[in-house]
Scaffold this active site. Structure first.
Site, short mmCIF file in Angstrom:
data_model
loop_
_atom_site.label_atom_id
_atom_site.label_comp_id
_atom_site.label_asym_id
_atom_site.label_seq_id
_atom_site.Cartn_x
_atom_site.Cartn_y
_atom_site.Cartn_z
N GLU A 1 0.83 -1.20 0.00
CA GLU A 1 0.00 0.00 0.00
C GLU A 1 0.87 1.26 0.00
O GLU A 1 1.86 1.34 0.74
CB GLU A 1 -0.90 -0.02 1.25
CG GLU A 1 -1.94 1.04 1.31
CD GLU A 1 -2.89 0.85 2.49
OE1 GLU A 1 -3.90 1.57 2.53
OE2 GLU A 1 -2.62 -0.01 3.35
N LYS B 1 -9.17 3.28 -2.76
CA LYS B 1 -9.53 2.45 -1.61
C LYS B 1 -10.95 2.76 -1.17
O LYS B 1 -11.33 3.91 -0.97
CB LYS B 1 -8.54 2.70 -0.47
CG LYS B 1 -8.60 1.71 0.68
CD LYS B 1 -7.46 1.96 1.65
CE LYS B 1 -7.47 0.96 2.80
NZ LYS B 1 -6.33 1.18 3.74
N CYS C 1 -5.75 -3.50 1.82
CA CYS C 1 -5.57 -3.61 3.27
C CYS C 1 -6.87 -3.72 4.05
O CYS C 1 -7.43 -4.79 4.17
CB CYS C 1 -4.74 -2.43 3.77
SG CYS C 1 -4.03 -2.69 5.42
N PRO D 1 21.18 3.23 29.55
CA PRO D 1 21.39 3.15 30.99
C PRO D 1 21.04 1.73 31.46
O PRO D 1 19.86 1.36 31.47
CB PRO D 1 20.43 4.19 31.57
CG PRO D 1 20.09 5.09 30.43
CD PRO D 1 20.13 4.21 29.22
N LEU D 2 22.03 0.94 31.78
CA LEU D 2 21.84 -0.48 32.10
C LEU D 2 21.80 -0.65 33.62
O LEU D 2 22.82 -0.61 34.29
CB LEU D 2 22.99 -1.29 31.49
CG LEU D 2 22.87 -2.82 31.48
CD1 LEU D 2 21.60 -3.28 30.81
CD2 LEU D 2 24.08 -3.42 30.78
N SER D 3 20.59 -0.83 34.15
CA SER D 3 20.40 -0.77 35.60
C SER D 3 20.67 -2.10 36.31
O SER D 3 20.83 -2.12 37.52
CB SER D 3 18.96 -0.35 35.90
OG SER D 3 18.05 -1.38 35.54
N GLY D 4 20.67 -3.19 35.59
CA GLY D 4 20.77 -4.49 36.22
C GLY D 4 19.41 -5.13 36.45
O GLY D 4 19.32 -6.24 36.96
N GLY D 5 18.32 -4.40 36.06
CA GLY D 5 16.98 -4.96 36.14
C GLY D 5 16.56 -5.58 34.83
O GLY D 5 17.24 -5.46 33.80
N ILE D 6 15.38 -6.21 34.84
CA ILE D 6 14.99 -7.00 33.67
C ILE D 6 14.58 -6.12 32.48
O ILE D 6 14.73 -6.53 31.32
CB ILE D 6 13.84 -7.97 34.04
CG1 ILE D 6 13.74 -9.08 32.99
CG2 ILE D 6 12.53 -7.23 34.22
CD1 ILE D 6 12.93 -10.26 33.42
N ASP D 7 14.09 -4.91 32.73
CA ASP D 7 13.67 -4.06 31.61
C ASP D 7 14.86 -3.58 30.77
O ASP D 7 14.86 -3.71 29.54
CB ASP D 7 12.88 -2.86 32.13
CG ASP D 7 11.53 -3.27 32.70
OD1 ASP D 7 10.98 -4.28 32.25
OD2 ASP D 7 11.04 -2.58 33.60
N SER D 8 15.85 -3.01 31.41
CA SER D 8 17.03 -2.57 30.65
C SER D 8 17.79 -3.78 30.11
O SER D 8 18.41 -3.71 29.05
CB SER D 8 17.95 -1.70 31.52
OG SER D 8 18.42 -2.41 32.64
#
Length: 712
Positions: free
Chosen positions: A45, A114, A171, A354-361
């Site tokens: 499209e 369309k 579509c 920013p890598l925090s050590g948690g599961i999201d980052s």
């Protein structure tokens, strides 16, 4: 005897307003289709200008530029000898339409606007275009002078060749109750084309594939589905899956996720199979009962050359099962492809996280790793465009080809643990180990002096120094002290994103800052406004915590990264408050609800369109039963708490980082979830109604209990 025809459809990674690039990818798809012997080629499209031009569709220049590109395609001898179905916007009688242009040998046969426009969720097509809304009606359209002038049919028509008949739908028309392909099939159309700009959403593909296969299951026929693929310049990832279906059975399917800019698939069909399938009395009766026929564009085009039947190398394509990815694989592949398109097209120097050590980052970092894996795979397969792009983004010589994901990460991925005295050793250690595993350029730092300095400025200015709640401070002080840490991380993130490449003598291009707030935290508002969730792009902003955990578990095994198990086992925590012998901050305790509950609230609110009262009633019927066994009062309290925090934090969604759209209950305020951000968080009337229902339920439960006791 058989009537064999080879047909082609494609995935194209088009880009909004990239007119010349889009033209070149269209031309390449036509070359590939012809090389495979196809007699008809279908594209996505609005492929000329890109689907996601949004309010640029209001600019007349866009339509002029589209005609410029179409002229170059139409007059190119390489595009002759094959029937072409190409998408572009067109102005007819001063009205803007989303159109398909059907052509052959440099001559336009039909412009088909369309009929039904997508106008919900992520789509606002009626903001830009007008639906044709006149089935089987057509007018004459004056072609531009550059194409020789003259007139061509403009409307809902079909094309008759010497050996078959085909028609186009676009579509959204596949998803409407009265899809055009049904009426076309009853009027003799045997080949249907559908050109789409359909985005990826977790677990959505099965719905689309069911509609595509069922399109020809009732009436028979050949269905060619083409789709956009890649990041078109916004939050959506268009997930390809072009396919060819015959009589309800899949015979060819393209990839859902890949880095290839052009992917063409073909299938050889015996049209006699369609005619035999349709040889049913019910469909025959309905066909002859049609009161109005389509206007047919008659041509001398032959799609099924007689000699093709005697070609020993030509045989009909066999049915195959529909291919699906697990949701965990969708998370691994969709955002990774989106990140790659964003990186190469923005021409920046890479990503900073920013890598925090948690599961999201952690999940965000693993998605960058997945992107690097896809690039390495494409390079190994000889994809010249990917090789050229990776050499550019990594600022390497033309003979450099990466062999491992880490080789790429070392050039384009930067991470940092921004610790304070409230950070634990475990989170810092996990971040460091993950960075090493992935290959990012990692900075391990403390920012206590920065935090202390800001608090001192406040103390000097006001004469008061706030303290944490665990040390006797108020909730106001406690929240402010948490927020200043989060916001300073955002400031540092942008500083490091601009200067870290410079420290390595890489002076061309700063870094894109990656956010890592998941969809549930956004829904609840469990994040600081303008903290490190404020970034350039967020690959997990539309993914639930539950799905992220499943993805990390999958990646630990499939990417051979056992370090990821440590992230799964850790308690989710923001680490913005002091850790004491008796207290460790926990996300779910802070929020007052679990992530699983948040997912349910989110789906009821957005997908099932529930307000507070309707949500309470639904959840009472669910949560009053095992394994929950909650009372009406408990369910009511949970519902009220959710709506309160949703409402008071809704303002945060107006500033959220553009996030990859992956979930139906995304609270993205920018387009997908349009709701006011200043509302009464108590929902007083809905609350009164809930309390009334709770009272009725409680009274009835007491009566049942009393009756049971009297019987005993």
């Amino acid at each position: 005897m058989g009537h064999y025809v080879t047909l082609a459809t494609c995935n194209l990674n088009q880009w909004a307003l990239d007119f010349e690039g889009n033209r070149d990818r269209i031309l390449e798809s036509i070359r590939q289709a012809k090389a495979k012997g196809a007699r008809l080629r279908v594209g996505p499209e609005l492929e000329i200008c890109g689907y996601g031009c949004l309010d640029h569709f209001g600019e007349n220049d866009l339509y002029d530029h589209s005609w410029d590109m179409y002229e170059q395609i139409l007059t190119n001898p390489e595009t002759h000898g094959i029937l072409l179905d190409i998408g572009m916007p067109i102005i007819h009688k001063t009205i803007k339409y989303n159109c398909r242009i059907i052509s052959f040998d440099g001559k336009i046969l039909l412009i088909r606007p369309k009929l039904h426009l997508a106008n919900d969720g992520n789509y606002r097509e009626m903001r830009f275009f007008t639906p044709w809304n006149r089935p089987k009606y057509y007018e004459e359209f004056r072609l531009p002078k550059r194409l020789g002038g003259g007139y061509v049919a403009f409307g809902d028509c079909i094309i008759n060749t010497l050996d078959t008949c085909f028609g186009a739908e676009t579509c959204e028309e596949l998803f409407t109750p009265q899809s055009p392909h049904i009426a076309m099939a009853l009027d003799g159309v045997e080949i249907f084309t559908n050109s789409s700009g359909s985005h990826h959403e977790l677990r959505k593909l099965d719905t689309r594939m069911q509609l595509i296969t069922e399109a020809t299951k009732k009436c028979g026929g050949v269905y060619l589905y083409s789709n956009q693929k890649g990041c078109d310049g916004d939050r959506l990832y268009y997930d390809g899956c072009a396919c060819i279906v015959v009589n309800g059975e899949m015979v060819a399917q393209a990839s859902q996720f890949s880095l290839a800019d052009v992917e063409v698939i073909t299938a050889t069909i015996d049209l006699d199979d369609v005619r035999a399938y349709r040889n049913q009395k019910s469909s025959q009766m309905q066909s002859v009962e049609q009161p109005e026929q389509y206007h047919s564009i008659k041509t001398e085009i032959e799609l099924c050359p007689t000699e093709s039947v005697f070609d020993p190398d030509l045989k009909p394509s066999n049915p195959q099962p529909v291919r699906y990815h697990l949701p965990e694989e969708e998370i691994a592949l969709g955002p990774a492809c989106w990140l790659w398109d964003y990186l190469r097209r923005s021409k920046t120097g890479g990503f900073f996280l920013p890598l925090s050590g948690g599961i999201d980052s952690c999940a965000t970092a693993v998605l960058v790793h997945s992107m690097c894996r896809l690039v390495v795979k494409s390079c190994a397969e000889g994809d010249q465009q990917v090789i050229k792009d990776v050499q550019f983004v990594c600022r390497q010589e033309s003979d450099w080809i990466p062999k491992t994901p880490q080789e790429i990460a070392q050039n384009i991925f930067y991470s940092s643990f921004m610790g304070t005295e409230n950070s634990s050793f475990d989170t810092r250690d996990r971040a460091k180990k993950l960075a090493k595993e992935i290959g990012s350029y990692h900075i391990d730092m403390n920012m206590d002096t920065l935090v202390s300095s800001v608090i001192t400025v406040f103390e000097v200015a006001t004469g008061k120094r706030p303290i944490f709640k665990v040390f006797g401070g108020s909730q106001t002080e406690n929240l402010a002290l948490q927020n200043i840490q989060a916001r300073l991380r955002m400031v540092l993130a942008y500083l490091f994103a601009q200067l870290l490449p410079w420290t390595r003598n890489k002076t061309s291009g700063g870094l894109l800052v990656l956010g890592s707030a998941n969809v549930d935290e956004c829904l609840r508002g469990y994040l600081t406004k303008y903290d490190c969730s404020s970034a350039d792009i967020n690959p997990i902003g539309g993914i639930s915590k539950t799905d992220l955990k499943k993805f990390i578990a999958w990646a630990a095994k499939n990417f051979d990264m056992p370090i990821l198990i440590d992230f799964l086992d850790a308690t989710p925590t923001a680490e913005l408050e002091p850790i004491t012998e008796n207290y460790v901050q926990s996300d779910e305790i802070d929020m007052g609800m679990t992530y699983d509950e948040l997912s349910r609230f989110g789906r009821l609110r957005k997908v099932e369109k529930c307000g507070p009262l309707a949500m309470f009633i639904k959840l009472y019927h669910e949560w009053s039963l095992p394994p929950y066994n909650l009372t009406a009062e408990q369910v009511a309290e949970k519902v009220k708490r959710f709506w309160f925090f949703y409402a008071i934090n809704r303002h945060k969604m107006t500033t959220m980082t553009p996030a990859y759209h992956a979930e139906q209950y995304s609270p993205d305020d920018n387009r997908f979830d349009l709701r006011p951000f200043l509302i009464n968080p108590r929902f007083p009337w809905a609350t009164k109604k809930i309390d009334e229902v709770v009272a009725v339920i409680t009274k009835r439960e007491e009566e049942i209990k009393a009756n049971n006791l009297s019987v005993e």
